[in-house]
Design an enzyme around this catalytic site. Structure first.
Site, mmCIF file in Angstrom:
data_model
loop_
_atom_site.group_PDB
_atom_site.id
_atom_site.type_symbol
_atom_site.label_atom_id
_atom_site.label_comp_id
_atom_site.label_asym_id
_atom_site.label_seq_id
_atom_site.Cartn_x
_atom_site.Cartn_y
_atom_site.Cartn_z
ATOM 1 N N CYS A 119 -26.104 -2.644 -8.926
ATOM 2 C CA CYS A 119 -27.177 -3.194 -8.228
ATOM 3 C C CYS A 119 -27.046 -3.707 -6.635
ATOM 4 C CB CYS A 119 -28.058 -4.094 -8.900
ATOM 5 S SG CYS A 119 -28.352 -3.661 -10.505
ATOM 6 N N ARG A 131 0.759 -1.114 -0.132
ATOM 7 C CA ARG A 131 -0.173 -0.134 -0.181
ATOM 8 C C ARG A 131 0.951 1.392 0.092
ATOM 9 N NH1 ARG A 131 -5.060 0.128 2.222
ATOM 10 N NH2 ARG A 131 -4.696 -1.639 3.129
HETATM 11 C C1 LIG Z 1 2.173 -11.323 3.648
HETATM 12 C C2 LIG Z 1 1.860 -9.907 3.312
HETATM 13 N N1 LIG Z 1 3.075 -9.085 3.186
HETATM 14 C C3 LIG Z 1 2.823 -7.890 2.735
HETATM 15 C C4 LIG Z 1 1.463 -7.394 2.595
HETATM 16 C C5 LIG Z 1 1.245 -5.896 2.184
HETATM 17 O O1 LIG Z 1 0.733 -5.129 2.953
HETATM 18 P P1 LIG Z 1 0.446 -3.344 2.805
HETATM 19 O O2 LIG Z 1 -0.004 -3.410 1.396
HETATM 20 O O3 LIG Z 1 -0.265 -3.161 3.788
HETATM 21 O O4 LIG Z 1 1.870 -2.706 2.956
HETATM 22 C C6 LIG Z 1 0.163 -8.188 2.829
HETATM 23 C C7 LIG Z 1 -1.024 -7.384 2.836
HETATM 24 O O5 LIG Z 1 -1.984 -7.895 3.619
HETATM 25 C C8 LIG Z 1 0.576 -9.548 3.253
HETATM 26 O O6 LIG Z 1 -0.371 -10.238 3.709
#
Ligand SMILES: Cc1ncc(COP(=O)(O)O)c(C=O)c1O
Length: 405
Positions: free
Chosen positions: A332, A265
């Protein structure tokens, strides 16, 4: 965005339309890497699930990032985009044998084991494929990430990772296994984590565990502290990369192994907007509905988690008086709502709105629900060139894999 008028892009390429700034992606990649400087060595493995579009992976490959993949499909994409296999880790609580075979054949950095059964399966595959397989153990550190319950992953009652109670024994048993080489430890406590404390707790635990295993003679090569760094959708005040990195580096200390992270993210969220056209305005009871041409199939986060996204007009309105509106899509489902009681200058049909902070878990969670073709994606390259990085799907795409009786 980056000197390009979003209104022009919406005219030229249609809506709904994802638009991404390559400059913003590069800045995030560099900030994440710089935050880890000082550790013995480090690697940022981008969590592909956040946004798997090839051009985005290519941009990160160009910055030297590795990848964290959670499926055979993500591995395929990462390799296709030029991320070197030796920079790829594979996480996941239910990897299939086919996916494991593909990862072994590609010679990735490590398969991060999350269930004990994987040890047997991998041992058999090592025999069959006549290779030694580098593995890591994904530990559930039992840390409360203090985030949305649907995106917390590191608590005792989550399905992710191996129970920390069995960990030292499991690691030592693995050391006796001639076909698997235990080279890493990994953890991930959850997503959209906005305070440093859970990261600190997890990192201190992981670094301690790594020291213990090194003392037992386990030849670890890396500790992966996961992803999860939050971003600012609304009022949050998440840490910046430098603050996150300094917490991890402090816990990692002088461990003679590589410091890995797998953020998703925080590397992509603020790089993209979703442009959507207002198709109508409707007053029902006390509510004013602004109906737009993007739906929950294009961006599901508000419907799925009640997530907040900033939404604004692309062109300045003459009438700037804001009123509370419901911004809804054409699907919907009542949950097909991007914002409720949102203050916005009342748009007119035809206006373009930009939904912000959609680079993460936007297009990656898009679907064809209501038989809607998925939207196009545009990248504004460094230098200002505009590239179509995903063509808008057609009706023919919708039925491509179906057969009439
Ligand atoms: C094992 C693992 N690594 C990395 C991430 C990446 O997380 P983020 O996008 O919150 O940095 C996730 C996301 O859920 C994850 O499950």
């Amino acid at each position: 965005m980056d000197g390009i008028r979003l209104g022009d892009l919406s005219e030229q390429y249609g809506t709904p339309l994802y638009v991404t700034s390559q400059q913003t992606l590069i800045h995030a990649a560099q900030s994440a890497q710089q935050a880890l400087i000082g550790a013995t060595s480090s690697l940022v493995c981008y969590a592909v699930k956040a946004n798997p579009t090839l051009a985005i992976l290519q941009t990160f490959a160009g910055q030297g990032l590795g990848a964290d993949v959670t499926s055979g499909g993500e591995l395929f994409r990462a390799l296709k985009a030029g991320i070197p296999a030796e920079k790829i880790v594979f996480s996941g609580v239910g990897k299939s044998i086919t996916e494991l075979r593909e990862a072994i054949a590609a010679r990735i950095l490590a398969i991060q084991i999350e269930v004990e059964e994987e040890i047997d399966i991998l041992s058999k595959l090592a025999d069959e494929m006549k290779v030694s397989i580098p593995v890591a153990l994904r530990v559930n550190p039992q840390v409360d990430a203090q985030t949305h319950p649907s995106i917390t992953t590191g608590m005792a009652e989550n399905k992710f990772g191996l129970s920390k109670d069995h960990l030292p024994d499991l690691a030592i048993a693995l050391q006796q296994n001639a076909r698997l080489s235990l080279i890493g430890l990994s953890a991930h406590i959850g997503s959209q984590v906005t305070s440093l404390e859970p990261f600190h707790q997890c990192a201190v635990y992981m670094a301690g565990l790594a020291r213990q295993l090194l003392d037992f003679g386990v030849p670890l090569e890396y500790v992966n502290y996961g992803g999860g760094l939050g971003v600012k959708y609304g009022d949050e005040q998440p840490p910046i990369f430098a603050e996150w990195g300094s917490v991890l580096r402090a816990a990692h200390g002088d461990l003679p192994v590589r410091l890995l992270v797998e953020p998703g993210r925080s590397l992509v969220a603020d790089a993209s907007v979703l442009l959507t056209r207002v198709t109508g305005i409707k007053r029902m009871g006390k509510k004013t509905f602004v109906i737009v041409d993007a739906g929950m199939n294009d961006l599901i986060r508000p419907a799925l988690y009640g997530a907040y996204h900033p939404i604004s007009h692309v062109l300045q309105r003459e009438d700037t008086v804001e009123i509370a509106v419901e911004i809804v899509g054409p699907i919907c489902e009542t949950t097909d709502t991007f914002a409720s009681e949102r203050m916005l200058a009342l748009p007119r049909a035809g206006d373009i709105l930009a939904v912000g902070m959609v680079g993460a878990y936007g297009i990656s969670m898009a679907s064809n629900y209501n038989s809607r073709p998925r939207p196009a994606e545009i990248l504004i390259e460094v230098g200002g060139e505009v590239k179509i990085i995903r063509t808008r799907e057609t009706y023919a795409d919708l039925i491509h894999h179906e057969n009439l009786l």
